[in-house]
Structure formats: C-alpha cells, structure tokens
Scaffold this active site. Structure first.
Site, mmCIF file in Angstrom:
data_model
loop_
_atom_site.group_PDB
_atom_site.id
_atom_site.type_symbol
_atom_site.label_atom_id
_atom_site.label_comp_id
_atom_site.label_asym_id
_atom_site.label_seq_id
_atom_site.Cartn_x
_atom_site.Cartn_y
_atom_site.Cartn_z
ATOM 1 N N LYS A 117 0.849 -1.193 0.000
ATOM 2 C CA LYS A 117 0.000 0.000 0.000
ATOM 3 C C LYS A 117 0.888 1.249 0.000
ATOM 4 O O LYS A 117 1.887 1.311 0.714
ATOM 5 C CB LYS A 117 -0.887 -0.005 1.250
ATOM 6 C CG LYS A 117 -2.080 0.886 1.133
ATOM 7 C CD LYS A 117 -3.157 0.470 2.102
ATOM 8 C CE LYS A 117 -4.432 1.186 1.793
ATOM 9 N NZ LYS A 117 -5.568 0.622 2.503
ATOM 10 N N GLU B 283 -19.863 -4.529 9.577
ATOM 11 C CA GLU B 283 -20.767 -3.707 10.391
ATOM 12 C C GLU B 283 -21.898 -4.539 10.987
ATOM 13 O O GLU B 283 -22.337 -4.292 12.114
ATOM 14 C CB GLU B 283 -21.319 -2.555 9.556
ATOM 15 C CG GLU B 283 -20.280 -1.493 9.161
ATOM 16 C CD GLU B 283 -19.400 -1.879 7.971
ATOM 17 O OE1 GLU B 283 -19.641 -2.947 7.360
ATOM 18 O OE2 GLU B 283 -18.457 -1.114 7.656
ATOM 19 N N ARG C 277 -25.380 -1.129 6.475
ATOM 20 C CA ARG C 277 -25.112 -2.556 6.316
ATOM 21 C C ARG C 277 -25.691 -3.397 7.448
ATOM 22 O O ARG C 277 -25.835 -4.603 7.316
ATOM 23 C CB ARG C 277 -23.589 -2.790 6.303
ATOM 24 C CG ARG C 277 -22.904 -2.507 5.004
ATOM 25 C CD ARG C 277 -23.050 -3.721 4.100
ATOM 26 N NE ARG C 277 -22.614 -3.408 2.750
ATOM 27 C CZ ARG C 277 -21.391 -3.619 2.293
ATOM 28 N NH1 ARG C 277 -20.469 -4.128 3.070
ATOM 29 N NH2 ARG C 277 -21.091 -3.322 1.048
HETATM 30 C C1 LIG Z 1 -18.961 -1.295 4.223
HETATM 31 C C2 LIG Z 1 -17.739 -0.434 4.334
HETATM 32 N N1 LIG Z 1 -17.180 -0.227 5.539
HETATM 33 C C3 LIG Z 1 -16.084 0.555 5.654
HETATM 34 C C4 LIG Z 1 -15.535 1.134 4.558
HETATM 35 C C5 LIG Z 1 -14.354 2.064 4.696
HETATM 36 N N2 LIG Z 1 -13.205 1.563 3.958
HETATM 37 C C6 LIG Z 1 -12.864 2.031 2.753
HETATM 38 S S1 LIG Z 1 -11.558 1.262 2.101
HETATM 39 C C7 LIG Z 1 -11.385 0.297 3.464
HETATM 40 C C8 LIG Z 1 -10.266 -0.687 3.537
HETATM 41 C C9 LIG Z 1 -10.303 -1.610 2.401
HETATM 42 O O1 LIG Z 1 -9.214 -2.459 2.502
HETATM 43 P P1 LIG Z 1 -8.842 -3.370 1.263
HETATM 44 O O2 LIG Z 1 -10.069 -4.020 0.748
HETATM 45 O O3 LIG Z 1 -7.731 -4.260 1.666
HETATM 46 O O4 LIG Z 1 -8.367 -2.345 0.161
HETATM 47 P P2 LIG Z 1 -7.053 -1.421 0.186
HETATM 48 O O5 LIG Z 1 -7.528 -0.056 0.632
HETATM 49 O O6 LIG Z 1 -6.076 -1.992 1.125
HETATM 50 O O7 LIG Z 1 -6.599 -1.427 -1.203
HETATM 51 C C10 LIG Z 1 -12.362 0.579 4.400
HETATM 52 C C11 LIG Z 1 -12.485 -0.065 5.723
HETATM 53 C C12 LIG Z 1 -16.153 0.898 3.319
HETATM 54 N N3 LIG Z 1 -15.702 1.453 2.195
HETATM 55 N N4 LIG Z 1 -17.244 0.114 3.236
#
Ligand SMILES: Cc1ncc(C[n+]2csc(CCOP(=O)(O)OP(=O)(O)O)c2C)c(N)n1
Length: 638
Positions: A287, A372, A400
């Site tokens: 990342k 959630e 959610r």
């Molecule tokens: C339902 C939901 N909860 C929380 C979030 C906030 N959120 C956005 S990106 C993320 C992390 C995602 O991690 P990953 O899938 O590994 O993708 P990366 O950002 O590491 O590429 C979170 C928790 C979201 N987008 N959707």
C-alpha cells in the site's frame, strides 16, 4: 513534480494506446503513472495509498483484458485511479473529487469502463457473479474479473459471493489484492491466513523442488511422468498450500505473485485467462508504494492535499476540533467512570476517533474488520452479559447492519450505544458515502433513541445520558466537520436530561425545530427573518426520538407553523415522523408541521458546504423557505 514530462503516459488516451505499447516499456509507464498520481492527489486529496499499491496491477489488467467487452469490477473503487487514467480519463484526473469533476470512486455513468459503481466494501464478488451468470444466460463470451482487497475479505458479503461463485462454477477471475492493510492494519483470522500464504517457506521450498524434479524427469521419460508429478504437486499443495481454503470453496487458487512486477502480472493473468471456472490470483502489493512519506501507511490510505515531494499535509487546520476527535476523547474519558464500557469499530479506528480509546484501553477495544453487521450483533452479545458496548460506525456504513439493529439489538431491548460519524452531507467522497439516511432508517426501529448534539459539550452530555440508560439502543449522530467550539472538560459536563429539547430562541410567528448541526443555521436564519418582521422560535431537537412531548405541546399551542430542519433525507425523516405524530393528536392542533430536509435525490461529490447549499440547508435557504411557508400559510388563514 507538476509538469514532469510523461513520455509514455501522455501518448495513452485509451486502452488501444496502452495495448500497442511494447511490454518492456510497461515498468516505465507504471513509474510515470505513480508520479502522476502523487502529483494530482497532492492537490485534490484522495485515496492515494490504495491507488499507489495497484499501479502495476491495474495496468496489467488493462493490458490483458478487453474492457468494456470484458467486465472488470473493482471492490470499493477507491484504489482505481490508475484504471481511470488508462481508460481515457487522464486529461480529467486533475478534477478528481472536485465539484463537477470525476468521482473518487467508480461510477457507471462516468465511463463504460466502470462496470460497477461502489464505495462500500465487499460488493465486487457478488456483482461479478451476477455478471458472469448474465453472460452465460445471454450466450455471450467475455471475461468477468473481480478485484478484491484483503480488507474487503473481512466482509461477510465477500464470502457470500465466493460461496456462490464456487458453487455455480461459472467462469470468473478473482484477483485478491493483498497488501496486509485495510485502512488500518488488517485484522482477523483471514488476514493471518493470507499472511501465512504469502510467507509459507515450506510451500515455497516444496514447490521449487517439485518443479525442479518434474523438469528433470520430464526430460528423461516424457510428458506422462510430468503429469503424474503435477498431480502429486496438486495433492501436496492441498497439504501444505495455504490457498486450500479457496480451493475448498470451489475456487482454484494461484499465487502468491509479486504485485509490483507488471510484466510478471501480465504473464500470470494471460495464463489464468486461458483457464475455465472460478479462479483466484493472489497478488501481493504494498500500500502506498512510492509515496514520499513511507512511515505511516494508515495516514495515507486517504489523504487531504499534501506537499508532493514530502507527503506532508499542506494545511494543519486550526480552530475547534472535529466531532470525531471530541467523540474519541470523550468516550475514552468516560471509560474511566464506566468499567463496563467497551468500544467496537468496523475497520475504522482512526476515522471514528476510537484509536484514541484503543491506545488507552487496548483490552476493551475491538476492531472486527469491515463487518458492520457482525459489529452490531457482537455488541448485542456483549450487552447481554452486562457490558456497555459503544459501536462507532459511520452513518453510511451502518446501513449494512440494519437487520442486526432491529433483530439482534432493538427487539431484545439491549443497551447498545451507536455513534454515527459522518452523518449528513459527507463532502468529496460523494454519493456512496452520504450520511443522509440514518434518521429515516433509525426512526423506524422500535425502542431506538436517536440523538444529535448541536455542539461538543452536548455530545459529551448525550454520551453520559446514553450510558445512564440500561434499556434499548441509543444512537448519537454528528457530521464530518469541526465542532462549533472547543469542548469543556468531560468531567465538567452533566448528562443531558433524557428526551428533552432546548429552546435556543423565543419568538411567536413560527417555530424552527432543528436537529444537531442544523441548529446553528436555524438560529442564523431566525436572525435574518427578523428583518422581514418575522419572529422565530428556534428549538434544539437534540432528541429526535423520543420527542419532547412537553416542549412539543407548548410549541403547538404557541405557533401556527412548525418547520423542522434536518440534515438528512426529508423522506421519512424527523419532520415526517413529527408531522405524523402531530396529525394523530386529539384534539387536533391547528398548527401545521412542515419538514425541511435534503430533497430525495443523490448528491454529487463537492465540498460539504456546497452540498448543504444544493440541498437548501444553509441559513439563507432555510430563511427563504420559512418566508415562503409563512406567506403561504398567511394566504390560507381566514
Ligand atoms: C462497508 C464499508 N465499511 C467501511 C468502509 C471504509 N473503507 C474504505 S476502504 C477500506 C479498507 C479496504 O481495505 P482493502 O479491501 O484491503 O483495500 P485497500 O484499501 O487496502 O486497497 C475501508 C475499511 C467501506 N468502504 N465500506
């Protein structure tokens, strides 16, 4: 960095140009893309960390697959800046997340290459399975690719999709983008499992030795032995290979592969493309790769404008603290008085301010991943045992957990406290992240208390009030903004008396009933109405449910017109709730209740203030609406 010559990127105006580029130039192209992203996002702000991690992956996908014929589904969509750039949006990238510009997420109405819109995590697999089934039913032939992060693999929804994919045996390619990070370091058993996959020395050694052996035997006796050895490798894989979990779900596992070797990725994807059935390529990425501020990965998942050469934020931003921080500090301070208090986040420790609590009380803090629904039912379980869970989830993401709120918490009258950050207009994240629906969806929940503070002190007082109650859920909502003023010390703030409103201004012509952050513009509107000879009462309806019946009855006696003002969707919101309640009163009051809130439509990414303007939720717009309502009411009155 601005204005750097982009020898290769400047010549790419769409996927055809990319596909013409000699493969050996792809690494150089990726470097240019990285510079371009760091530069643009330094001005616009945005999800730079997630996007830098997939520069090579997005490029390889764009090279290998034939979008828009092939369908590419990015989970969340926050990491897809490279995809935007390569699919004909390089010239508009500078407008990213700006009003009137391109979105920070993918949208079907923005490009034919955005095959599925998103913003919330965990939807890619389900959507991709749907597309694969549609393809087969229509007798079409194209690939469907879902790109899912390891964070999104903490979403239950991802497994529902995977389970269905494995069972249906459709042609589907899943790319697992594993950077070990959600926004914060990823959590849970799945995360540990993937880390084992990536680092398992036993598997890697066995694989290398087997490969060596099969080549030697093949040279000596021919293909049959190689096939035998390949099968032996498969069985051995199943013994020692971490990807066995996916295999058991009916999805063929490949990898892990280096996610920053663009040519290697192109090769791997081309091979996997030839195969059939559901298959998964495990890609290891870093990342924020190439970001000038490597120290704190979490801080640049999403970042406000920064200096492109150092990564340091441009504006420190003085003034009162954000609601997020006031909440984080208050819940931490209150934990000293309430040993039964525990805090839960769904993968957002920093975003919700609960990292402050986490540092002080790590054993009473639970990050459950992007889950959630689970967070809510988990809290219900804790509450049955006498603990006081405080569940901190953004308004938009709590959508959610709707069934969990009703079925697991409300019906059982469990005292779970929900703290909803980012309620109301959200700003540049745009339509998928709007906190406009919580009033509407929570009002329908039986026994749910809903409160909204007008300032930092009231947030503390409401938290105290919530902790003093022992029956039923209690939700507190506040916006993505600074509080109006610095909070007083937590110890000096008493509990807000349950179910009470507060009169902010007394008038006689019209009453404005404001919710939370709408109190300030309502008072301002009342001042403006003075010039028209209109004398307005303003009430802080800090409890949206239950309503303050004593205060309401007095308002109904003293005014002909009550106008509710809420920063939520007007449909089924506070105004609608109050109007229905008033309509049912006997004897029927002569006063009329009119709801003023966000009109029922979607709102584009823009600064929060602009979105409030667009919805008529500024002081000026409130005054104008009230003027018009009073005039219409006067015309109707005998
Ligand atoms: C339902 C939901 N909860 C929380 C979030 C906030 N959120 C956005 S990106 C993320 C992390 C995602 O991690 P990953 O899938 O590994 O993708 P990366 O950002 O590491 O590429 C979170 C928790 C979201 N987008 N959707």
């Amino acid at each position: 960095m601005a204005g750097l010559p982009m020898a290769l990127l400047d010549g790419i105006n769409g996927l055809e140009d990319l596909k013409r580029l000699p493969r050996e130039q792809l690494p150089e192209l990726c470097e240019e893309i990285r510079h371009r992203l760091v530069d643009v996002v330094s001005r616009t702000g945005g999800h730079i960390g997630a996007s830098l991690g997939v520069v090579e992956l997005a490029t390889a996908v764009a090279v290998v697959f034939d979008s828009p014929r092939d369908k590419v589904v990015w989970d969340v969509g926050h990491q897809a800046y490279t995809w935007k750039l390569l699919t004909g949006r390089n010239d508009r990238l500078d407008t990213l997340r700006q009003q009137g510009g391109i979105s920070g997420f993918l949208r079907r109405d923005e490009s034919p290459h955005d095959h599925f819109g998103a913003g919330h995590a965990g939807t890619a697999l389900s959507a991709a399975v749907g597309m694969a089934v549609a393809r087969d039913l229509k007798g079409e032939h194209h690939d469907v690719v879902a790109i899912v992060g390891d964070g999104a693999m903490t979403c239950g929804l991802s497994y529902e999709g995977m389970n269905n994919a494995g069972h249906s045996n459709r042609d589907l390619i899943i790319i697992l983008n594993d950077n070990g990070m959600s926004i914060a370091p990823n959590v849970g058993a799945m995360s540990r499992y993937l880390a084992n996959v990536a680092t398992n020395p036993l598997y890697n050694r066995v694989r290398d030795e087997l490969k060596h052996l099969t080549q030697r035997v093949d040279a000596m006796v021919g293909h049959g032995v190689q096939e035998f050895a390949r099968r032996a490798e498969e069985s051995l894989k199943n013994l020692v290979l971490p990807g066995v979990l996916f295999q058991e779900m009916g999805v063929r596992y490949f990898g892990p592969v280096d996610g920053h070797d663009v040519r290697g990725l192109v090769d791997a994807l081309e091979k996997i493309r030839q195969l059939k059935g559901p298959r998964l390529l495990h890609v290891l990425t870093q990342k924020g790769k190439g970001f000038p501020l490597p120290a704190d990965v979490e801080k640049f998942h999403s970042r406000a404008p920064y200096d492109p050469s150092t990564g340091e934020l441009k504006a420190a931003g003085g003034g009162p603290p954000q609601w997020t921080r006031v909440f984080g500090e208050a819940v931490t301070a209150l934990a000293a008085e309430h040993p039964e208090l525990v805090v839960i986040t769904a993968a957002m420790p920093t975003g919700t301010g609960t990292s402050i609590f986490q540092s002080r009380y790590p054993e009473r803090f639970f990050d459950v991943g992007i889950a959630e629904g689970h967070a809510t039912t988990f809290a219900a379980g804790l509450a049955t045992q006498g603990l006081r869970p405080v569940v901190a989830i953004y308004s938009t993401f709590l959508q959610r957990a709707y069934d969990n709120i009703i079925h697991d918490v409300a019906i059982q009258k469990l005292p779970v406290i929900f703290c909803l950050d980012r309620a109301g207009m959200v700003g540049d994240d745009g339509q998928t992240h709007m906190g406009l629906y919580d009033l509407a969806y929570l009002l329908a929940v039986p026994g749910m208390t809903i409160a909204a503070p007008r300032d930092a002190a009231e947030l503390i007082g409401l938290l105290r009030c919530a902790l003093a109650r022992t029956e039923g859920p209690f939700a507190i909502r506040y916006p993505r903004d600074k509080t109006p003023a610095d909070p007083p010390p937590v110890s000096s703030v008493p509990a807000v008396p349950y179910g009470t409103w507060e009169t902010l201004r007394r008038g006689r012509d019209v009453a404005l009933l404001a919710v939370g952050a709408m109190c300030a513009p309502a008072v301002e509107a009342a001042e403006a109405l003075k010039a028209d000879g209109l004398d307005a009462t303003v009430v802080n309806c800090r409890f949206v449910k239950p309503v303050d019946r004593k205060a309401l009855d007095a308002l109904l006696r003293e005014h002909h017109l009550l106008v509710t003002i809420e920063d939520g969707v007007v449909t089924n919101g506070f105004g609608a709730y109050l109007a229905a309640l008033v309509e049912g009163l006997t004897p029927a009051p002569s006063a009329r209740v009119v709801a003023h809130g966000a009109p029922d439509r979607t709102y584009e990414h823009a600064p929060r203030g602009k979105q409030l303007e667009a919805a008529g939720l500024t002081a000026g717009a409130i005054a104008a609406r009230v003027r018009a309502l009073v005039a219409a009411h006067a015309a109707l009155s005998p």
